[in-house]
Design an enzyme around this catalytic site. Structure first.
Site, PDB file in Angstrom:
ATOM      1  N   LYS A  78       0.831  -1.212   0.000  1.00 54.87           N
ATOM      2  CA  LYS A  78       0.000   0.000   0.000  1.00 54.87           C
ATOM      3  C   LYS A  78       0.864   1.260   0.000  1.00 54.87           C
ATOM      4  O   LYS A  78       0.588   2.209  -0.748  1.00 54.87           O
ATOM      5  CB  LYS A  78      -0.949  -0.015   1.205  1.00 54.87           C
ATOM      6  CG  LYS A  78      -1.946  -1.177   1.191  1.00 54.87           C
ATOM      7  CD  LYS A  78      -2.929  -1.094   2.338  1.00 54.87           C
ATOM      8  CE  LYS A  78      -2.277  -1.350   3.682  1.00 54.87           C
ATOM      9  NZ  LYS A  78      -1.748  -2.737   3.796  1.00 54.87           N
ATOM     10  N   THR A  79       1.896   1.279   0.827  1.00 49.63           N
ATOM     11  CA  THR A  79       2.791   2.435   0.849  1.00 49.63           C
ATOM     12  C   THR A  79       3.534   2.578  -0.469  1.00 49.63           C
ATOM     13  O   THR A  79       3.705   3.684  -0.986  1.00 49.63           O
ATOM     14  CB  THR A  79       3.795   2.309   2.010  1.00 49.63           C
ATOM     15  OG1 THR A  79       3.084   2.226   3.251  1.00 49.63           O
ATOM     16  CG2 THR A  79       4.730   3.503   2.049  1.00 49.63           C
ATOM     17  N   ASP A 123      -1.463   6.879   6.226  1.00 44.27           N
ATOM     18  CA  ASP A 123      -1.375   5.467   6.570  1.00 44.27           C
ATOM     19  C   ASP A 123      -2.250   5.179   7.793  1.00 44.27           C
ATOM     20  O   ASP A 123      -2.416   6.043   8.665  1.00 44.27           O
ATOM     21  CB  ASP A 123       0.072   5.098   6.867  1.00 44.27           C
ATOM     22  CG  ASP A 123       0.313   3.605   6.803  1.00 44.27           C
ATOM     23  OD1 ASP A 123      -0.578   2.863   6.346  1.00 44.27           O
ATOM     24  OD2 ASP A 123       1.404   3.154   7.222  1.00 44.27           O
ATOM     25  N   THR A 172      -5.604  -1.302   7.016  1.00 37.84           N
ATOM     26  CA  THR A 172      -5.654  -2.756   7.131  1.00 37.84           C
ATOM     27  C   THR A 172      -7.019  -3.224   7.599  1.00 37.84           C
ATOM     28  O   THR A 172      -7.285  -4.425   7.604  1.00 37.84           O
ATOM     29  CB  THR A 172      -4.588  -3.249   8.133  1.00 37.84           C
ATOM     30  OG1 THR A 172      -4.779  -2.582   9.390  1.00 37.84           O
ATOM     31  CG2 THR A 172      -3.186  -2.939   7.615  1.00 37.84           C
ATOM     32  N   ARG A 231       6.651  -7.958   1.752  1.00 40.15           N
ATOM     33  CA  ARG A 231       7.495  -7.460   2.841  1.00 40.15           C
ATOM     34  C   ARG A 231       8.233  -8.603   3.515  1.00 40.15           C
ATOM     35  O   ARG A 231       9.425  -8.507   3.820  1.00 40.15           O
ATOM     36  CB  ARG A 231       6.648  -6.707   3.868  1.00 40.15           C
ATOM     37  CG  ARG A 231       7.466  -6.147   5.039  1.00 40.15           C
ATOM     38  CD  ARG A 231       6.565  -5.444   6.025  1.00 40.15           C
ATOM     39  NE  ARG A 231       5.945  -4.267   5.430  1.00 40.15           N
ATOM     40  CZ  ARG A 231       4.900  -3.638   5.954  1.00 40.15           C
ATOM     41  NH1 ARG A 231       4.343  -4.081   7.061  1.00 40.15           N
ATOM     42  NH2 ARG A 231       4.400  -2.568   5.358  1.00 40.15           N
TER      43      ARG A 231
END
Length: 363
Positions: A78-79, A123, A172, A231
């Site tokens: 997402k980032t 975020d 999330t 990640r």
């Protein structure tokens, strides 16, 4: 170009996108693992195509695109997508988070300093304070904020016009977003877990950026144990690289990958120490369950929130754990993975009560 910090706890991350240069060190490599353009973003083909259409249309109109909401589990990109949006639009990006915005004044300070076309990345947007959310509604829709001066009956609201900008929100837990806030996003994209072949491409690209020599089998071994999450894949790659440099002449092959991941307690299915601890406690101490979350957390020496948010999602998704109204229970796959034989009452999904008066699972 350096990264600029602001008094309101946000910061300008343009340097990460426009100029990734700098010293040839570990932090530079970690930052470089993020894709810079939408074409370099592996996986999530539907979201990638939809977002590409939104950005291309905005470029042709020479106007900021609609506000974007990205949802999905942690670590799926997402980032990275938020930074890609800014890079594709050739605009700077300001990054902050929901927990950092606890007052409307915090948000007003950020919004009033935005330049035209700038991207504001929020975020964990679902964790913003309610007064800040209400201010964000007006800012996203009408590009203005009302600054209240004074207190009590003498308070005055002064409207402050804002230049057009784009909000990119990441969460999330999309279900926790209030409907009025969710409705103000023109595009919503949900990120799912990655397929092994997509993760293999991500690992291969990261290995190239880290200047690590790899084999196809070594890459596939890492991708297969990464729980569908880029990640985690990049983190495991760095640990396998460390092992290979010490024990395998710097080559990340199949043998080095297996040995390194076993050393770091990541098994063939991607389960780590906490995951196996939860399953082991369920099967060995509680006969397969059901058992309450708090009791299970005490048994593994972790906080209930850690068990629920870190271990449970993957265990439930992969079919190792069953959530019932009476607590957590181990599935037959969990017993098999631990090499244990379930008791007769726990074989299959029978004997797992759904709740009082609601019947039982049937084999």
């Amino acid at each position: 170009m350096t990264m600029t910090d602001y008094d309101d706890e946000s910061y300008d991350a343009t340097a990460r996108i426009v100029d990734p240069g700098g010293a040839d060190d570990e932090r530079h490599f970690e930052a470089a693992l993020r894709p810079r353009r939408l074409a370099d973003f592996a996986g999530q083909p539907r979201v990638r195509d939809q977002l590409g259409l939104v950005l291309e249309a905005a470029r042709r109109r020479d106007a900021p695109p609609d506000h974007v909401l990205l949802s999905g589990p942690p670590g799926l990109g997402k980032t990275s997508l938020a930074m890609i949006i800014a890079a594709e639009l050739e605009q700077p990006i300001r990054i902050t988070s929901g927990p950092a915005i606890q007052h409307a004044g915090d948000l007003a300070a950020i919004l009033s300093s935005l330049a035209e076309g700038e991207v504001l990345f929020l975020d964990e947007i679902h964790r913003m304070a309610r007064p800040a959310e209400e201010m964000l509604y007006l800012a996203m829709e009408d590009f203005r904020v009302d600054v209240v001066v004074g207190k009590g009956p003498g308070a005055t609201a002064i409207p402050l016009e804002l230049p057009p900008f784009t909000v990119v929100g990441a969460t999330t837990r999309a279900g926790l977003l209030p409907a009025p806030l969710r409705d103000r996003f023109g595009f919503t994209g949900h990120l799912d877990y990655y397929a092994p072949e997509d993760l293999a491409r991500i690992v291969a690209r990261s290995a190239t950026l880290l200047e690590v020599e790899t084999t196809r089998q070594g890459i596939e071994e890492i991708a297969g144990r990464s729980r569908g999450t880029p990640r985690i894949a990049n983190r495991l790659l760095r640990r396998v690289r460390d092992y290979a440099q010490v024990h395998a002449e710097g080559i990340v092959d199949h043998q080095a990958s297996r040995a390194a991941l076993e050393l770091f307690d990541v098994d063939e299915r991607g389960l780590d120490r906490l995951d196996r601890g939860v399953l082991d406690a369920l099967c060995r101490r509680f006969g397969g369950g059901p058992v309450g979350l708090t009791t299970l957390a005490v048994a593994v020496g972790e906080e209930p929130d850690t068990v629920e948010t870190v271990a449970e999602p993957y265990l439930v998704r992969e079919g190792y754990l069953i959530r019932t109204p009476r607590g957590r229970a181990a599935s037959p796959m969990a017993w098999e993975h631990l090499g244990l034989t379930p008791p007769v009452a726990s074989q299959g999904y029978a004997q797992l009560p759904l709740g009082e008066g609601e019947g039982r699972f049937q084999t």
